[in-house]
Design an enzyme around this catalytic site. Structure first.
Site, PDB file in Angstrom:
ATOM      1  N   TRP A 112      39.598  46.849  35.857  1.00 51.37           N
ATOM      2  CA  TRP A 112      38.762  47.603  35.257  1.00 51.37           C
ATOM      3  C   TRP A 112      38.265  47.845  34.501  1.00 51.37           C
ATOM      4  CZ3 TRP A 112      40.351  47.936  30.696  1.00 51.37           C
ATOM      5  CH2 TRP A 112      41.222  46.843  30.093  1.00 51.37           C
ATOM      6  N   LYS A 123      39.027  44.955  47.051  1.00 55.16           N
ATOM      7  CA  LYS A 123      40.005  45.584  46.492  1.00 55.16           C
ATOM      8  C   LYS A 123      40.067  45.890  44.779  1.00 55.16           C
ATOM      9  CE  LYS A 123      44.294  46.099  43.766  1.00 55.16           C
ATOM     10  NZ  LYS A 123      43.929  46.879  43.231  1.00 55.16           N
ATOM     11  N   SER A 158      44.506  39.252  35.385  1.00 55.95           N
ATOM     12  CA  SER A 158      44.994  38.497  34.183  1.00 55.95           C
ATOM     13  C   SER A 158      45.734  37.916  34.313  1.00 55.95           C
ATOM     14  CB  SER A 158      46.319  40.078  33.706  1.00 55.95           C
ATOM     15  OG  SER A 158      46.803  39.997  34.798  1.00 55.95           O
ATOM     16  N   GLU A 184      39.303  34.321  37.456  1.00 52.44           N
ATOM     17  CA  GLU A 184      38.739  34.486  36.640  1.00 52.44           C
ATOM     18  C   GLU A 184      39.929  35.078  36.116  1.00 52.44           C
ATOM     19  OE1 GLU A 184      36.855  33.261  35.357  1.00 52.44           O
ATOM     20  OE2 GLU A 184      35.126  32.935  37.536  1.00 52.44           O
ATOM     21  N   CYS A 209      37.672  39.804  28.738  1.00 50.15           N
ATOM     22  CA  CYS A 209      37.692  38.602  28.242  1.00 50.15           C
ATOM     23  C   CYS A 209      37.140  36.930  27.710  1.00 50.15           C
ATOM     24  CB  CYS A 209      38.411  38.271  29.744  1.00 50.15           C
ATOM     25  SG  CYS A 209      36.904  37.966  30.980  1.00 50.15           S
ATOM     26  N   GLU A 230      46.530  36.770  24.507  1.00 54.34           N
ATOM     27  CA  GLU A 230      45.428  38.346  24.700  1.00 54.34           C
ATOM     28  C   GLU A 230      45.628  40.051  24.597  1.00 54.34           C
ATOM     29  OE1 GLU A 230      43.657  39.080  28.687  1.00 54.34           O
ATOM     30  OE2 GLU A 230      41.880  38.405  28.240  1.00 54.34           O
TER      31      GLU A 230
HETATM   32  P1  NAD Z   1      45.657  42.330  36.105  1.00 57.18           P
HETATM   33  O1  NAD Z   1      45.259  42.090  36.382  1.00 57.18           O
HETATM   34  O2  NAD Z   1      46.077  43.733  36.152  1.00 57.18           O
HETATM   35  O3  NAD Z   1      44.206  44.190  38.147  1.00 57.18           O
HETATM   36  C1  NAD Z   1      43.563  43.089  38.242  1.00 57.18           C
HETATM   37  C2  NAD Z   1      43.573  43.549  39.639  1.00 57.18           C
HETATM   38  O4  NAD Z   1      44.511  42.934  40.076  1.00 57.18           O
HETATM   39  C3  NAD Z   1      43.567  44.717  40.114  1.00 57.18           C
HETATM   40  O5  NAD Z   1      42.525  45.837  41.202  1.00 57.18           O
HETATM   41  C4  NAD Z   1      45.176  44.816  39.833  1.00 57.18           C
HETATM   42  O6  NAD Z   1      45.353  46.812  40.834  1.00 57.18           O
HETATM   43  C5  NAD Z   1      45.181  43.638  40.739  1.00 57.18           C
HETATM   44  N1  NAD Z   1      46.987  43.948  41.501  1.00 57.18           N
HETATM   45  C6  NAD Z   1      47.692  43.723  40.230  1.00 57.18           C
HETATM   46  N2  NAD Z   1      48.864  43.331  40.604  1.00 57.18           N
HETATM   47  C7  NAD Z   1      48.170  42.819  41.588  1.00 57.18           C
HETATM   48  C8  NAD Z   1      49.259  41.601  43.046  1.00 57.18           C
HETATM   49  N3  NAD Z   1      50.790  41.413  43.354  1.00 57.18           N
HETATM   50  N4  NAD Z   1      48.355  41.165  43.861  1.00 57.18           N
HETATM   51  C9  NAD Z   1      47.153  40.907  43.754  1.00 57.18           C
HETATM   52  N5  NAD Z   1      46.316  42.069  42.854  1.00 57.18           N
HETATM   53  C10 NAD Z   1      47.100  42.793  41.861  1.00 57.18           C
HETATM   54  O7  NAD Z   1      44.099  42.772  35.155  1.00 57.18           O
HETATM   55  P2  NAD Z   1      43.543  44.313  34.041  1.00 57.18           P
HETATM   56  O8  NAD Z   1      44.284  45.184  33.104  1.00 57.18           O
HETATM   57  O9  NAD Z   1      43.227  45.475  35.355  1.00 57.18           O
HETATM   58  O10 NAD Z   1      41.883  43.877  33.817  1.00 57.18           O
HETATM   59  C11 NAD Z   1      42.680  43.023  32.478  1.00 57.18           C
HETATM   60  C12 NAD Z   1      42.393  41.481  33.009  1.00 57.18           C
HETATM   61  O11 NAD Z   1      41.407  40.975  33.169  1.00 57.18           O
HETATM   62  C13 NAD Z   1      42.604  40.434  31.434  1.00 57.18           C
HETATM   63  O12 NAD Z   1      43.661  40.296  31.244  1.00 57.18           O
HETATM   64  C14 NAD Z   1      41.503  40.571  30.796  1.00 57.18           C
HETATM   65  O13 NAD Z   1      41.222  38.652  30.422  1.00 57.18           O
HETATM   66  C15 NAD Z   1      40.861  39.790  32.309  1.00 57.18           C
HETATM   67  N6  NAD Z   1      39.599  39.685  32.793  1.00 57.18           N
HETATM   68  C16 NAD Z   1      39.519  38.228  33.512  1.00 57.18           C
HETATM   69  C17 NAD Z   1      38.478  38.375  33.540  1.00 57.18           C
HETATM   70  C18 NAD Z   1      37.148  37.013  33.568  1.00 57.18           C
HETATM   71  O14 NAD Z   1      36.142  36.902  34.543  1.00 57.18           O
HETATM   72  N7  NAD Z   1      37.675  35.689  33.187  1.00 57.18           N
HETATM   73  C19 NAD Z   1      36.793  39.840  33.201  1.00 57.18           C
HETATM   74  C20 NAD Z   1      37.133  40.133  33.520  1.00 57.18           C
HETATM   75  C21 NAD Z   1      38.930  40.276  32.640  1.00 57.18           C
END
Ligand code: NAD
Length: 479
Positions: free
Chosen positions: A145, A169, A223, A244, A278, A378
């Site tokens: 998000w 997704k 994450s 990522e 991130c 984090e």
């Molecule tokens: P999240 O991991 O909770 O969710 C990310 C996406 O994965 C969402 O669309 C979610 O619905 C989906 N998801 C959740 N469970 C899943 C599963 N079991 N199988 C497949 N998809 C699933 O992360 P968030 O809270 O939306 O975002 C924040 C995190 O993203 C932080 O940890 C941040 O560091 C990371 N992030 C990393 C980068 C990068 O480029 N390295 C960039 C932005 C954010």
């Protein structure tokens, strides 16, 4: 109130099979602003089947045709900038200055991908063989998000540049941005089946895409915990993955630094995207002998980073995206105090003058040890830690003493000699990126993490190749 009740499969907006509704909130007011009907596993399967059917068409498109798709995508997304800008503020709470960057980037990243595609050598020779970089197959793209629009456009542009149809997704919390981007991409007139967008729960739609045998590759941003679940779920079908993930990035402040310049830059590195980044530089490593001086500069500079309403142009830090995220950040602030860290700025609760909204006080702890929870995990909010080091070897040891390795910052004096010294330090940090005296992004350079910050790279040639398989054909050359 926004009602979003369509997903996008095979070139058309369709009603999902899934019947669950999910509320959308304005994080600055805590008010419900709309609802979105979520896709389910059946929708994911329908999208994957349509993408599979489109694979031969997309994979065989010429470079010129793919460039034309990207050009139309970029134009269509740019046309929706004003709407996207409003959505990023309303549903995510990005302050206007950040929202402007985010919206521009959603279109810019498509143009950057086109630049890579234009000159990319798909065919080359290796000994007696011809090596052809071939599309890997249907790609599953899963976004978080915190910059949903540009993650959708960037990942999709790269997949299509490589010749891979995609099932996307997006985060269920970013449905307003997703709708605008989907409409733009629809207007771009890509071949039917080139992309599908199924907004749904991660553990339902995300999990279905990750486990499906007809999906060859997953590109995921989110994450570290979910990244690991994706690797496990994709193991049975040996999916290619680009992950990522999270970070706990160090900012090494060198002994020769001018704090009047470097402190605002270090705070900016930590507070970017309201701390929900991130790559945020959340562990600030300062020479022990200059700690008090650094703290005094932080107290002076903190007013340059006011938390406030996203629509106020003076706001630097907007609200957290959700109540859950707000509570999580508050928990870390309480833990920092419990474990003996000392506040230089901020602290628990909301900033003065804000009685509603998921706002956090811009917080800087000092006397932090690298084994404290706030230095290891984090937080994903505007909460920074100052740690000290005695010499550069110790600074590097602390910087590398983390399970993450996404980004790092080295900040010191200007000038050629100082820069060369900083670059030598940068070379010893275990991190996918190290920024020396700058916060500027470089879209041509690969982006991704060492250690548990990820697998693989996005952007530039490395990012394109993550959607390609090298295929060697032997015996085709006469000699
Ligand atoms: P999240 O991991 O909770 O969710 C990310 C996406 O994965 C969402 O669309 C979610 O619905 C989906 N998801 C959740 N469970 C899943 C599963 N079991 N199988 C497949 N998809 C699933 O992360 P968030 O809270 O939306 O975002 C924040 C995190 O993203 C932080 O940890 C941040 O560091 C990371 N992030 C990393 C980068 C990068 O480029 N390295 C960039 C932005 C954010």
């Amino acid at each position: 109130m926004h009602t979003i009740d369509k997903i996008y499969i095979n070139g058309a907006f369709v009603t999902p099979h899934g019947e669950e509704w999910f509320d959308l909130y304005n994080p600055a007011t805590e008010q419900t602003i709309g609802r979105v009907r979520l896709a389910d596993e059946a929708d994911a399967n329908a999208a994957i089947a349509a993408a599979r059917a489109a694979l031969p068409r997309i994979a065989s498109a010429s470079r010129e045709e793919r460039l034309a798709w990207l050009s139309r995508m970029e134009t269509a997304v740019r046309k929706r900038e004003a709407e996207l800008f409003d959505a990023v503020i309303e549903e995510y709470g990005a302050p206007v200055s950040r929202a402007r960057w985010m919206v521009d980037y959603a279109a810019d990243v498509i143009a950057h991908t086109a630049d890579v595609l234009r000159d990319y050598p798909f065919t080359r020779r290796a000994g007696t063989a011809e090596v052809t970089m071939t599309p890997v197959g249907v790609a599953g793209l899963i976004t978080p998000w915190n910059a949903n629009a540009s993650f959708i456009t960037g990942k999709l542009a790269t997949a299509l540049a490589a010749g891979c149809p995609a099932v996307i997704k997006p985060s269920e919390m970013s449905a307003l941005q997703t709708r605008i981007v989907t409409e733009a991409l629809h207007e771009a007139g890509l071949p039917p089946g080139a992309f599908h967008i199924v907004t749904g729960r991660g553990d339902v739609v995300g999990a279905a895409i990750t486990a499906h045998a007809d999906v060859a590759k997953i590109s995921f941003t989110g994450s570290t915990a979910v990244g690991k679940a994706i690797v496990r779920a994709g193991a049975d079908t040996l999916k290619r993955v680009t992950l990522e993930l999270g970070g706990k990035s160090p900012t090494i402040v060198l002994d020769d630094a001018d704090f009047a310049k470097v402190v605002p830059m270090a705070l900016q590195a930590g507070f970017m995207n309201s701390g929900q980044a991130c790559i945020a530089g959340t562990r600030i490593l300062v020479p022990e002998a200059r700690k008090e001086e650094f703290e005094a500069h932080v107290r002076d500079a903190i007013h340059q980073f006011p938390a406030g309403l996203p629509s106020d142009p003076t706001t630097a830090i907007g609200p957290m995206v959700s109540q859950r995220q707000w509570e999580r950040v508050q928990r870390y602030i309480a833990l920092g105090l419990e474990q003996g860290a000392r506040l230089v700025a901020g602290g628990p609760g909301r900033p003065d003058g804000l009685s509603a909204g998921w706002f956090v006080r811009p917080t800087v702890f000092t006397d932090v040890r690298n084994d404290m929870t706030i230095a290891r995990e984090e937080i994903f909010g505007p909460v920074l830690s100052i740690l000290t080091y005695r010499d550069e070897d110790e600074a590097i040891a602390i910087a590398n003493d983390t399970t993450y390795g996404l980004s790092a910052y080295v900040m010191g004096a200007d000038g050629e000699r100082a820069r060369r010294h900083a670059a030598r330090i940068a070379a010893r940090i275990e991190s996918g990126r190290v920024l020396v005296n700058t916060l500027a992004h470089e879209p041509k350079a690969p982006f991704g993490g060492f250690k548990q910050s990820g697998l693989g790279r996005e952007y530039g040639t490395f990012g394109l190749e993550a959607f390609l398989e090298p295929k060697s054909t032997l015996g085709v050359f006469a000699d």
